[in-house]
Design a protein around this motif. Structure first.
Motif, short mmCIF file in Angstrom:
data_model
loop_
_atom_site.label_atom_id
_atom_site.label_comp_id
_atom_site.label_asym_id
_atom_site.label_seq_id
_atom_site.Cartn_x
_atom_site.Cartn_y
_atom_site.Cartn_z
N GLU A 229 0.81 -1.21 0.00
CA GLU A 229 0.00 0.00 0.00
C GLU A 229 0.85 1.27 0.00
OE1 GLU A 229 -2.45 -3.07 2.39
OE2 GLU A 229 -0.35 -2.62 1.95
N SER A 230 1.89 1.30 0.84
CA SER A 230 2.72 2.50 0.91
C SER A 230 3.54 2.66 -0.36
CB SER A 230 3.63 2.46 2.14
OG SER A 230 4.51 1.35 2.08
N ASP A 233 1.17 4.09 -2.87
CA ASP A 233 0.82 5.46 -2.48
C ASP A 233 1.97 6.43 -2.74
OD1 ASP A 233 -1.34 6.96 -1.58
OD2 ASP A 233 -0.55 7.06 0.47
N LYS A 264 -4.52 -5.44 -2.21
CA LYS A 264 -3.94 -4.42 -1.33
C LYS A 264 -3.84 -3.08 -2.04
CE LYS A 264 -1.18 -7.76 1.31
NZ LYS A 264 0.19 -8.28 1.58
N MET A 265 -3.53 -3.13 -3.33
CA MET A 265 -3.42 -1.89 -4.11
C MET A 265 -4.76 -1.15 -4.15
SD MET A 265 -1.10 -3.47 -7.18
CE MET A 265 -1.14 -2.03 -8.23
N ARG A 267 -6.85 -0.74 -1.94
CA ARG A 267 -7.13 0.00 -0.71
C ARG A 267 -6.70 1.46 -0.79
NH1 ARG A 267 -4.56 -4.60 3.32
NH2 ARG A 267 -6.06 -6.26 2.85
N VAL A 268 -5.72 1.75 -1.65
CA VAL A 268 -5.20 3.11 -1.71
C VAL A 268 -5.38 3.77 -3.07
CG1 VAL A 268 -3.53 2.76 0.15
CG2 VAL A 268 -2.88 2.23 -2.19
#
Length: 281
Positions: A229-230, A233, A264-265, A267-268
Motif C-alpha cells: 500500500e505504501s 501510495d 492491497k493496491m 485499498r489506496v
C-alpha cells in the motif's frame, strides 16, 4: 471494439459509465450497457411471469437514463438480460457481443478504499475470461475526457507476459504513454531486493520499448515502501490515469483471479484498475 458496461441505477453504475466513456474515446470503441434481470423470482402480488415483465420494463427505463450519461460522440447500445446469476449473465453477454473488456462499478459491499467490491464483482474477478475494469467510487466526477497514462504493475509471477503484452497493445491503440512499475513492499534496508526489482524493471522496459512505436513514451520505476500500500501510495497519480494488473498465479488458464497484491493496491488507489486474465495453460 466493444466494451460492456455492467450497469446499476446507482452511483456505482454512473461511475462505470464514466470510466467506460473514457476508455471508449481513448480506444475508438463503442459501449454496450447491460442490466441483468434475475429470473425465477416471485412477488407477493404478481405472478412470476408478470413480475419478470415489470423488472424488464423498469430496467429498460433505467437504461434509458444511463444513455443520457453517455456523450453523443460515443456510440452506445443497451441490453437487458434475463439470467439466474447476475455475474454469469454478464459473462455470457460479454461473450455473445465479443466484448474486449467488462467495466464494473462499486455495488455497496466489501469496501476497499475508493473501490467497493460487491458479491457480483467478486464473482467476475474469479471467473471472467476477458479483462475486468474496476471503476473507483467517484469516477463520475472526473473531468478526464480520455485516459491520460497507463501504469502497468509488473512482476515475475506467471501471467506477467500476458499483462505486459496487453498494456503494450492498449498503449499503442490509444497512443498513450506507458509507465512500468515494480513494487517493492519491503524494509528499505533490504538492498538485494531493491537491486533485483530495479533490474527486472529495466528488463521489462527494454521489452516494452522494442514493441511500441518509437514516438510512444515509456518509463519504468521502482516504487518502494514498507508495504504494498505504501509503495503504491508513493507514486504520482493524476486524473485520467489507469492501472493494469495481472491475475494471481492461482487463476485458471484464460480466467481472472484477483491476487493479494492487487487487492492491497485497491485499498489506496483512486484510479480505474484493469485486471487481465491469464492465458497460459
Amino acid at each position: 471494439m466493444r466494451l460492456l458496461v455492467a450497469y446499476l441505477a446507482t452511483t456505482g453504475g454512473a461511475d462505470a459509465i464514466s470510466v467506460g466513456v473514457r476508455l471508449a474515446r481513448t480506444l475508438g470503441a463503442r459501449l454496450d450497457v447491460c442490466m441483468v434481470v434475475p429470473r425465477d423470482r416471485t412477488a407477493p402480488l404478481l405472478p412470476a411471469a408478470n413480475y419478470d415483465e415489470v423488472l424488464v420494463e423498469q430496467s429498460e427505463q433505467w437504461l434509458t437514463e444511463a444513455v443520457d450519461l453517455v456523450p453523443t460522440d460515443v456510440e452506445v447500445t443497451t441490453h437487458v438480460v434475463l439470467h439466474d446469476s447476475a455475474a454469469q449473465g454478464l459473462l455470457d453477454e460479454a461473450e455473445r457481443l465479443g466484448a474486449a473488456a467488462l467495466v464494473v462499478g462499486g455495488s455497496g459491499g466489501g469496501m476497499a478504499g475508493s473501490h467497493s467490491l460487491g458479491s457480483v464483482v467478486n464473482e467476475l474477478l474469479h471467473a471472467s475470461s476477458v479483462p475486468v475494469v474496476l471503476a473507483p467510487r467517484g469516477a463520475r466526477h472526473s473531468t478526464a475526457v480520455r485516459v491520460r497514462e497507463i501504469t502497468c504493475a509488473i512482476g515475475t509471477l506467471p501471467g506477467s507476459t500476458e499483462l505486459l503484452d496487453a498494456a503494450v497493445r492498449v498503449s499503442a491503440d490509444g497512443s498513450l504513454p506507458l509507465r512500468l512499475v515494480s513494487l517493492v513492499g519491503l524494509d528499505r534496508s533490504d538492498d538485494p531486493s531493491r537491486v533485483r526489482a530495479t533490474a527486472h524493471a529495466q528488463e521489462t522496459l527494454d521489452k516494452a520499448v522494442a514493441a511500441l512505436p518509437p514516438a510512444t513514451s515509456v518509463t519504468a520505476c521502482v516504487a518502494e515502501g514498507t508495504s504494498v500500500e505504501s509503495a503504491v501510495d508513493s507514486l504520482d497519480w493524476r486524473d485520467g490515469d489507469l492501472i493494469m494488473v495481472g491475475s494471481s498465479r492461482l487463476a485458471q488458464p484464460r480466467r481472472l483471479f484477483l491476487g493479494s497484491t492487487a487487492a492491497k493496491m485497491l485499498r489506496v488507489l483512486a484510479v480505474p484498475m484493469v485486471v487481465v486474465p491469464r492465458h497460459d495453460g
